[in-house]
Design an enzyme around this catalytic site. Structure first.
Site, PDB file in Angstrom:
ATOM      1  N   SER A   1       0.843  -1.195   0.000  1.00 13.61           N
ATOM      2  CA  SER A   1       0.000   0.000   0.000  1.00 13.61           C
ATOM      3  C   SER A   1       0.879   1.246   0.000  1.00 13.61           C
ATOM      4  O   SER A   1       2.059   1.180  -0.371  1.00 13.61           O
ATOM      5  CB  SER A   1      -0.943  -0.034   1.209  1.00 13.61           C
ATOM      6  OG  SER A   1      -1.948   0.935   1.086  1.00 13.61           O
ATOM      7  N   ASN A   2       0.349   2.373   0.388  1.00 15.50           N
ATOM      8  CA  ASN A   2       1.132   3.614   0.443  1.00 15.50           C
ATOM      9  C   ASN A   2       0.660   4.471   1.614  1.00 15.50           C
ATOM     10  O   ASN A   2      -0.213   4.059   2.378  1.00 15.50           O
ATOM     11  CB  ASN A   2       1.026   4.360  -0.895  1.00 15.50           C
ATOM     12  CG  ASN A   2      -0.412   4.668  -1.245  1.00 15.50           C
ATOM     13  OD1 ASN A   2      -1.095   5.397  -0.546  1.00 15.50           O
ATOM     14  ND2 ASN A   2      -0.900   4.082  -2.339  1.00 15.50           N
ATOM     15  N   CYS A   3       1.236   5.641   1.747  1.00 19.81           N
ATOM     16  CA  CYS A   3       1.030   6.468   2.959  1.00 19.81           C
ATOM     17  C   CYS A   3      -0.221   7.330   2.923  1.00 19.81           C
ATOM     18  O   CYS A   3      -0.406   8.175   3.805  1.00 19.81           O
ATOM     19  CB  CYS A   3       2.220   7.406   3.144  1.00 19.81           C
ATOM     20  SG  CYS A   3       3.774   6.567   3.193  1.00 19.81           S
ATOM     21  N   SER A   4      -1.078   7.202   1.934  1.00 18.64           N
ATOM     22  CA  SER A   4      -2.247   8.084   1.861  1.00 18.64           C
ATOM     23  C   SER A   4      -3.180   7.866   3.060  1.00 18.64           C
ATOM     24  O   SER A   4      -3.507   6.735   3.398  1.00 18.64           O
ATOM     25  CB  SER A   4      -3.011   7.825   0.564  1.00 18.64           C
ATOM     26  OG  SER A   4      -4.249   8.487   0.606  1.00 18.64           O
TER      27      SER A   4
ATOM     28  N   ALA B   1      -4.680   7.666  -3.840  1.00 14.60           N
ATOM     29  CA  ALA B   1      -3.311   7.259  -4.191  1.00 14.60           C
ATOM     30  C   ALA B   1      -3.405   5.800  -4.622  1.00 14.60           C
ATOM     31  O   ALA B   1      -3.283   4.879  -3.809  1.00 14.60           O
ATOM     32  CB  ALA B   1      -2.394   7.418  -2.985  1.00 14.60           C
TER      33      ALA B   1
END
Ligand code: CTP
Length: 216
Positions: free
Chosen positions: A21-24, A88
């Site tokens: 995943s990512n930091c959004s 994101a």
């Protein structure tokens, strides 16, 4: 008017216990959805996993992966006048998600990733009559240059250039600073402020008749 907003990260499954995943945080997208409702419009929010509470009056559709988000955006965008891709979206997913937990048997494993669909590009290619397509550009360098390339490449009407990796801006912050670039050559800078206030300003600009020309 129906305003469709995507928000948050997507999760791309590796196995039942793990994902990429990512930091959004979803804060910018949720603020935009709240601003859309406050301005008197119908809002559908397609959201990846976040800890955020859905804004009052918004129709929330929860998704996990980029493919699930693509599916919902494709169907919800058919009658939306404005689509804002604040999510994101993960660019890649594991080629094969394991149905059982991957055990640590070998000292090294390789994870093969394949490209996810680019939802904003699809929206740009399949724009309905009179529809406005808005994307974000999350950039850690050459902000405006990269953002204007994305504006053209993805056939968007607006790209909101958003610097990441700098204190008080971008992922997970309560504040942000953005520059809006329009396909008609407009460039509007919204200085550092709370994401909730920035969202109201973005919405005002998107809803203003033909404010896309001229620089501020
Ligand atoms: N986006 C999308 N689908 C993807 C990737 C991104 O719809 N698979 C959208 C995002 O929601 C955003 C815009 O495209 O509105 C730009 O996203 P960004 O992450 O800044 O850029 P990418 O297109 O992913 O390109 P790169 O990662 O190479 O900068």
């Amino acid at each position: 008017m129906k305003i469709l907003v995507s928000a948050g990260p997507t999760r791309e499954r590796i196995d039942p216990a793990r994902f990429i995943s990512n930091c959004s945080s979803g804060k910018m997208g949720y603020a935009l959805a709240a601003a859309a409702v406050k301005s008197g419009h119908e809002c559908v929010l397609v959201s990846g996993p976040t800890c955020m509470n859905p804004p009052k009056g918004v129709k929330l559709i929860r998704v996990e992966s980029a493919e699930e988000m693509f599916c919902e955006i494709r169907s919800e965008s058919s009658d939306a006048q404005i689509v804002i891709m604040a999510a994101a979206v993960a660019d890649y997913r594991p080629k094969k998600a394991s149905s059982s937990k991957i055990k640590k048997t070998s000292s090294r494993i390789l994870l093969e990733l394949v490209r996810n669909p680019d939802i904003l590009s699809w929206l740009g290619k399949n724009k309905k009559n009179g529809q406005m397509i808005v994307g974000f550009a999350a950039e850690s360098e050459s902000l405006l240059d990269n953002a204007s390339k994305k504006l053209r490449k993805k056939n968007a009407d607006w790209i909101i250039a958003n610097e990441i990796g700098r204190e008080g801006r971008g992922f997970d912050s309560d504040t942000n600073e953005v520059t809006m670039l329009s396909s008609e050559g407009g460039k509007i800078r919204i200085p550092l402020g709370k994401k909730t206030d920035i969202a109201v300003k973005i919405l005002k600009i998107l809803l203003a008749p033909r404010l896309g020309t001229g620089n501020t």
